[in-house]
Design an enzyme around this catalytic site. Structure first.
Site, mmCIF file in Angstrom:
data_model
loop_
_atom_site.group_PDB
_atom_site.id
_atom_site.type_symbol
_atom_site.label_atom_id
_atom_site.label_comp_id
_atom_site.label_asym_id
_atom_site.label_seq_id
_atom_site.Cartn_x
_atom_site.Cartn_y
_atom_site.Cartn_z
ATOM 1 C CG ASP A 73 -2.329 2.285 6.375
ATOM 2 O OD1 ASP A 73 -2.982 3.440 6.901
ATOM 3 O OD2 ASP A 73 -2.325 2.152 5.168
ATOM 4 C CG ASP A 88 -1.588 1.122 1.265
ATOM 5 O OD1 ASP A 88 -2.556 1.561 0.293
ATOM 6 O OD2 ASP A 88 -1.464 2.013 2.420
ATOM 7 C CG ASP A 135 -1.670 7.596 0.405
ATOM 8 O OD1 ASP A 135 -0.838 8.659 0.361
ATOM 9 O OD2 ASP A 135 -2.374 7.345 -0.552
ATOM 10 C CE LYS A 145 -5.195 -0.993 -1.647
ATOM 11 N NZ LYS A 145 -4.559 -0.392 -0.484
ATOM 12 C CG ASN A 149 -7.864 0.777 1.444
ATOM 13 O OD1 ASN A 149 -7.216 1.056 2.370
ATOM 14 N ND2 ASN A 149 -7.470 1.465 0.449
ATOM 15 C CB THR A 183 -1.943 2.162 -4.591
ATOM 16 O OG1 THR A 183 -2.408 3.407 -4.213
ATOM 17 C CG2 THR A 183 -1.725 2.020 -5.911
ATOM 18 N N GLY A 184 -5.228 2.449 -4.033
ATOM 19 C CA GLY A 184 -6.415 2.952 -4.879
ATOM 20 C C GLY A 184 -5.884 4.162 -5.916
#
Length: 271
Positions: free
Chosen positions: A220, A9, A11, A197, A223, A43-44
């Site tokens: 973290d 991930d 962020d 994900k 998501n 990631t998004g």
């Protein structure tokens, strides 16, 4: 268990609280690349929003991949699409109409990293999102776009209090037809049904011959739970949410205190 793929991930995981990649992380990732591991940013964000980090990490070539839009698009870092699941034009219009009717700031991302919003008063979060992802930002009503315009994901955005207040309504309206994920305090996202994900990593693994139990995933937040339930070794950052920690196999140090490098050293480099 031999780790062949590390999913990261971005962020609050790859990036420190100052929005930087730690030197220790760069060193650990280089060691993994020297061992021919796959380093997958999961990631998004769209591809345009992850390329600067790929460059900094030294992840290059058509044999490295990213899982973008929280799993809606899986592609090589050179842009060759492995798999994708988009929301069609009807879904895009329905989501946009719901946001307008409930006065929720809303934007969408197409598969080419472009952001569209029907909000003439562009929300601050949308503007920041466009800058962080190096994406174009277009103010368009649905009727101004092609009849086949499809989206990778829709984002209800705003303050934590605003999204806390509307999350149940969004889930009630769309939870049966879409994957609805709270991606942090300021984002409530809708993707095609089944997109997350975890499914993105499974699809990638099937393409490149790596099984989920050969994957290690760092995250973290909520998501990241689908990723955690998919990979063989789920690692939550020390700064992660209590929900994420509860679903992890291992809790490492924080994103400001070498959490990624410490876990890679323990489970990959010294294994």
């Amino acid at each position: 268990m031999t780790i062949k793929l590390i999913a990261l991930d971005i962020d609050d995981t790859l990036l420190s609280s100052q929005g930087k990649i730690l030197p220790s992380t760069l060193t650990a990732i280089k060691a993994c690349l020297d061992r021919d591991l796959k380093i997958v940013l999961c990631t998004g964000r769209p591809l345009a929003g992850v390329k600067p980090y790929l460059n900094e990490l030294g992840v290059a070539g058509s044999e490295q991949y990213v899982v973008t839009y929280n799993g809606a698009v899986i592609e090589s870092i050179t842009g060759q699409v492995v798999a994708k699941q988009l929301i069609d034009n009807g879904g895009y219009r329905t989501l946009t109409a719901f946001a307008a009717a409930h006065a929720i700031p809303f934007n969408v991302l197409d598969e080419n990293s472009q952001i569209y919003t029907a909000n003439h008063d562009v929300d601050f979060i949308t503007a920041v999102q466009a800058v962080e992802n190096e994406a174009g930002l277009f103010i368009r009503q649905p009727e101004e776009l092609p009849a086949d315009f499809a989206i990778a994901k829709g984002l209800f955005v705003g303050t934590q209090d605003l999204l806390d207040g509307v999350e149940d309504s969004v889930r009630a309206a769309f939870g049966d037809d879409y994957s609805v994920i709270r991606a942090g305090r300021n984002f409530l996202e809708a993707m095609a049904k089944g997109v997350d994900k975890g499914q993105g990593l499974k699809a990638l693994g099937e393409t490149i011959g790596i099984t989920p139990d050969e994957m290690m995933g760092f995250g973290d937040e909520g998501n990241d739970l689908a990723m955690f339930s998919t990979v063989g070794l789920a690692v939550c950052m020390g700064n992660g949410s209590e929900l994420a920690k509860a679903h992890a196999d291992y809790i490492t140090d924080t994103n400001d205190n070498d959490g990624i490098s410490k876990a890679i050293e323990k489970f990959v480099l010294k294994a």
